[in-house]
Enzyme design. Structure first.
Site, mmCIF file in Angstrom:
data_model
loop_
_atom_site.group_PDB
_atom_site.id
_atom_site.type_symbol
_atom_site.label_atom_id
_atom_site.label_comp_id
_atom_site.label_asym_id
_atom_site.label_seq_id
_atom_site.Cartn_x
_atom_site.Cartn_y
_atom_site.Cartn_z
ATOM 1 N NE ARG A 298 -0.562 2.686 8.025
ATOM 2 C CZ ARG A 298 -0.139 2.763 6.848
ATOM 3 N NH1 ARG A 298 -0.131 4.051 6.023
ATOM 4 N NH2 ARG A 298 0.265 1.650 6.305
ATOM 5 C CD GLU B 260 -0.600 -0.729 8.946
ATOM 6 O OE1 GLU B 260 -1.805 -0.419 8.610
ATOM 7 O OE2 GLU B 260 0.321 -0.385 8.341
ATOM 8 C CE1 TYR C 18 5.111 1.544 -0.370
ATOM 9 C CE2 TYR C 18 7.159 2.442 0.268
ATOM 10 C CZ TYR C 18 5.636 2.271 0.566
ATOM 11 O OH TYR C 18 5.463 2.988 1.736
ATOM 12 C CG ASP D 149 0.789 3.596 -3.965
ATOM 13 O OD1 ASP D 149 0.859 2.744 -2.871
ATOM 14 O OD2 ASP D 149 1.104 4.607 -4.202
HETATM 15 P P1 FAD Z 1 -0.316 -9.583 -3.102
HETATM 16 O O1 FAD Z 1 -1.610 -8.759 -2.774
HETATM 17 O O2 FAD Z 1 0.746 -9.645 -2.186
HETATM 18 O O3 FAD Z 1 -0.688 -10.801 -3.524
HETATM 19 C C1 FAD Z 1 0.325 -11.684 -4.191
HETATM 20 C C2 FAD Z 1 -0.586 -13.136 -3.545
HETATM 21 O O4 FAD Z 1 0.118 -14.421 -3.958
HETATM 22 C C3 FAD Z 1 -1.094 -13.068 -2.161
HETATM 23 O O5 FAD Z 1 -2.284 -13.404 -2.019
HETATM 24 C C4 FAD Z 1 -0.135 -14.444 -1.818
HETATM 25 O O6 FAD Z 1 -0.762 -15.091 -0.877
HETATM 26 C C5 FAD Z 1 -0.019 -15.125 -3.130
HETATM 27 N N1 FAD Z 1 1.079 -16.203 -3.162
HETATM 28 C C6 FAD Z 1 2.376 -15.754 -2.834
HETATM 29 N N2 FAD Z 1 3.233 -16.966 -2.856
HETATM 30 C C7 FAD Z 1 2.471 -18.014 -3.552
HETATM 31 C C8 FAD Z 1 2.542 -19.276 -3.567
HETATM 32 N N3 FAD Z 1 3.876 -20.019 -3.579
HETATM 33 N N4 FAD Z 1 1.450 -19.969 -4.085
HETATM 34 C C9 FAD Z 1 0.235 -19.527 -4.078
HETATM 35 N N5 FAD Z 1 -0.187 -18.148 -3.715
HETATM 36 C C10 FAD Z 1 1.006 -17.420 -3.662
HETATM 37 N N6 FAD Z 1 -1.776 0.769 -2.455
HETATM 38 C C11 FAD Z 1 -2.475 1.626 -2.780
HETATM 39 O O7 FAD Z 1 -2.715 2.087 -3.763
HETATM 40 N N7 FAD Z 1 -3.192 2.268 -1.900
HETATM 41 C C12 FAD Z 1 -2.969 2.017 -0.476
HETATM 42 O O8 FAD Z 1 -3.743 2.751 0.515
HETATM 43 C C13 FAD Z 1 -2.405 1.232 0.094
HETATM 44 N N8 FAD Z 1 -1.917 0.701 1.203
HETATM 45 C C14 FAD Z 1 -1.301 -0.288 1.598
HETATM 46 C C15 FAD Z 1 -1.202 -0.693 3.055
HETATM 47 C C16 FAD Z 1 -0.530 -1.592 3.326
HETATM 48 C C17 FAD Z 1 -0.227 -2.039 4.870
HETATM 49 C C18 FAD Z 1 0.230 -2.454 2.419
HETATM 50 C C19 FAD Z 1 1.164 -3.863 2.558
HETATM 51 C C20 FAD Z 1 0.074 -2.132 1.147
HETATM 52 C C21 FAD Z 1 -0.729 -1.074 0.363
HETATM 53 N N9 FAD Z 1 -0.784 -0.709 -0.868
HETATM 54 C C22 FAD Z 1 -1.674 0.169 -1.094
HETATM 55 C C23 FAD Z 1 -0.358 -1.505 -1.924
HETATM 56 C C24 FAD Z 1 -0.958 -2.616 -2.487
HETATM 57 O O9 FAD Z 1 -1.306 -3.625 -1.353
HETATM 58 C C25 FAD Z 1 -0.424 -3.537 -3.651
HETATM 59 O O10 FAD Z 1 -0.062 -2.550 -4.505
HETATM 60 C C26 FAD Z 1 -1.175 -4.546 -3.954
HETATM 61 O O11 FAD Z 1 -1.773 -5.637 -2.961
HETATM 62 C C27 FAD Z 1 -0.168 -5.630 -4.851
HETATM 63 O O12 FAD Z 1 -0.756 -6.704 -5.536
HETATM 64 P P2 FAD Z 1 -0.104 -8.147 -5.825
HETATM 65 O O13 FAD Z 1 -1.014 -8.739 -6.409
HETATM 66 O O14 FAD Z 1 1.415 -7.870 -6.360
HETATM 67 O O15 FAD Z 1 0.592 -8.639 -4.248
HETATM 68 N N1 UDP Z 2 5.822 8.764 7.001
HETATM 69 C C1 UDP Z 2 6.346 9.472 7.950
HETATM 70 N N2 UDP Z 2 5.131 10.111 8.730
HETATM 71 C C2 UDP Z 2 3.844 9.664 8.524
HETATM 72 C C3 UDP Z 2 3.441 8.986 7.500
HETATM 73 C C4 UDP Z 2 4.654 8.537 6.682
HETATM 74 O O1 UDP Z 2 7.394 9.682 8.435
HETATM 75 O O2 UDP Z 2 3.145 10.168 9.358
HETATM 76 C C5 UDP Z 2 7.026 8.214 5.988
HETATM 77 C C6 UDP Z 2 7.293 6.923 6.412
HETATM 78 O O3 UDP Z 2 8.568 6.621 6.168
HETATM 79 C C7 UDP Z 2 6.296 6.057 5.310
HETATM 80 C C8 UDP Z 2 6.667 6.747 3.935
HETATM 81 O O4 UDP Z 2 6.585 8.158 4.707
HETATM 82 O O5 UDP Z 2 7.327 4.725 5.228
HETATM 83 C C9 UDP Z 2 5.517 6.540 3.223
HETATM 84 O O6 UDP Z 2 4.004 6.729 3.738
HETATM 85 P P1 UDP Z 2 2.934 6.316 3.217
HETATM 86 O O7 UDP Z 2 1.834 6.664 3.969
HETATM 87 O O8 UDP Z 2 3.067 6.346 1.772
HETATM 88 O O9 UDP Z 2 3.254 4.727 3.482
HETATM 89 P P2 UDP Z 2 2.386 3.108 3.418
HETATM 90 O O10 UDP Z 2 0.972 3.712 3.232
HETATM 91 O O11 UDP Z 2 3.021 2.705 2.074
HETATM 92 O O12 UDP Z 2 2.852 2.517 4.366
#
Ligand code: FAD
Ligand code: UDP
Length: 366
Positions: free
Chosen positions: A279, A299, A346, A348
């Protein structure tokens, strides 16, 4: 006597939600964070006047009014609706899979025409889909699968679509309306103050130490508090005793461009296998910022190994079985495990908040 009622490991959304709930109940809370900033993966920072999502685009969306009202306590949200574009070898399609996509792909105009094409293509799958490929073809047919799913998914997960669980693709809506909203949820938006401000406000009243790895001195930190919530990877907590769970990692390449508007939309997915990134995010479009420059992030999915950030759990059968072994060990610990890494799910953001509420309700009987 312990100095704190609650020690929270990790200042991501899960840890911060727990901290907020505990402080609201009058508890003394210590948060340890190994990164040099709070917020985990939802961290945002200002670059050229634009909120940059350092760890990938984050759009808050939920059907749960209680969670929406909770998150809105910490920042106003704008009316952003995620409508990403897919670029397949220069051909542009709307996502998620909807009438705009089908119209461009098949030259059809009505839902019935689209359904007739898909009906034929879906026929190659009979019975319950057994993997992501079968699931995708049974949802949207082989053409959409080939152009918009196969390449993207295989680079995202570095696995053949036949070796991936079907549920991953079920996240995406399939619609027979001309509606490009990526989510079906009732509530959606981007915080006008940025996500970091939300976390800062959630952590108010808690003591926060950044740059501290809990696992470097686990027993000493545990002795500081009556209870502990751990939000890091569950297998790392147990020293990978039963083997490593698999995660996907990401590499983010951020650039400041001397352009006002680079791609005209917040998210463009590059769905062909040959382009190594999945992306491109143009951050200014999340907050409708008007500036002469722009900031974009590419990304690149990568395999996870120790030392890299684990972003996505790989929830196939093998890993889920191994997770169960760790979860059983976790039950015997005094520590509570929660969040995307400790629950190996997984989640959100709304799922993360819901899971934190559940854990806190159990902990303090609220
Ligand atoms: P994290 O954010 O991973 O927090 C865990 C924390 O613990 C981190 O800061 C880490 O450094 C800390 N930690 C770990 N081990 C230790 C240790 N030993 N000592 C001290 N600190 C430690 N969700 C959505 O709803 N919408 C979206 O559009 C969306 N986009 C995303 C895109 C990406 C690329 C990713 C990866 C995730 C996305 N998510 C999205 C999901 C979202 O990021 C998660 O739901 C959320 O961040 C989870 O929060 P968490 O606190 O469980 O984990
Ligand atoms: N996906 C895909 N094509 C796209 C977007 C998503 O095939 O253009 C698939 C891909 O397998 C991805 C999954 O749909 O892992 C979920 O997409 P989402 O955008 O929810 O992923 P995230 O934001 O969690 O990375």
């Amino acid at each position: 006597m312990e100095k704190y009622d609650l020690l929270i490991v990790g200042s991501g959304l899960f840890g911060a939600t727990c901290a907020y709930e505990a402080v609201s109940l009058g508890k003394r809370v210590l948060v340890l964070e190994k990164r040099d900033h709070i917020g985990g993966n939802i961290y945002t920072e200002k670059v050229e006047g634009i909120d940059v999502h350092r760890y990938g685009a984050h759009i808050f969306h939920t059907t749960d009014k209680k969670i929406w009202e909770f998150i809105n306590k910490f920042s106003e949200f704008n009316s952003f609706v995620n409508s990403p574009i897919a670029n397949y070898k220069g051909e542009i399609y709307n996502l998620p899979f909807n009438m705009n996509t089908f119209s461009k792909m098949f030259g059809v105009a009505t839902p019935d025409e689209a359904k007739a094409v898909l009906e034929k293509q879906r026929a190659e799958i009979s019975g319950e889909p057994q993997n992501l490929e079968e699931q995708a073809i049974s949802l949207v047919g082989r053409d959409v699968y080939t152009k918009l799913i196969k390449g993207y998914t295989e680079k995202q997960w570095n696995r053949d679509c036949k070796d991936l669980p079907a549920f991953i693709i079920k996240r995406l809506p399939v619609r027979f309306t001309y509606d490009n909203n990526y989510f079906n949820d009732r509530f959606q938006g981007i915080p006008t103050l940025g996500y970091t401000a939300i976390i800062e406000r959630m952590l108010k009243g808690a003591e926060v130490r950044t740059g501290v790895n809990f696992l470097d001195d686990k027993e000493a930190y545990l002795s500081l508090a009556k209870q502990c919530i751990y939000t890091g990877p569950i297998d790392e907590y147990f020293g990978y005793e039963f083997g490593k769970l698999e995660y996907r990692s990401l590499r983010f390449k951020t650039e400041i461009l001397q352009e006002e508007n680079h791609q005209g939309v917040a998210v463009v997915n590059y769905t062909e296998r040959e382009i190594p990134y999945t992306r491109v995010i143009e951050h200014k479009h999340f907050n409708y910022v008007e500036t002469p420059k722009t900031v974009i992030t590419k990304e690149y999915p990568t395999d996870w190994r120790e030392g890299l950030e684990p972003y996505y759990p790989v929830n196939n059968e093998k890993n889920n079985e191994l997770y169960k072994v760790y979860a059983e060990c976790a039950r015997k610990e005094k520590v509570l495990f929660g969040g995307r890494l400790a629950q190996y799910k997984y989640f959100d953001m709304d799922d993360t908040v819901a899971a934190a509420f559940e854990l806190m309700a159990g902990l303090y009987n609220t």
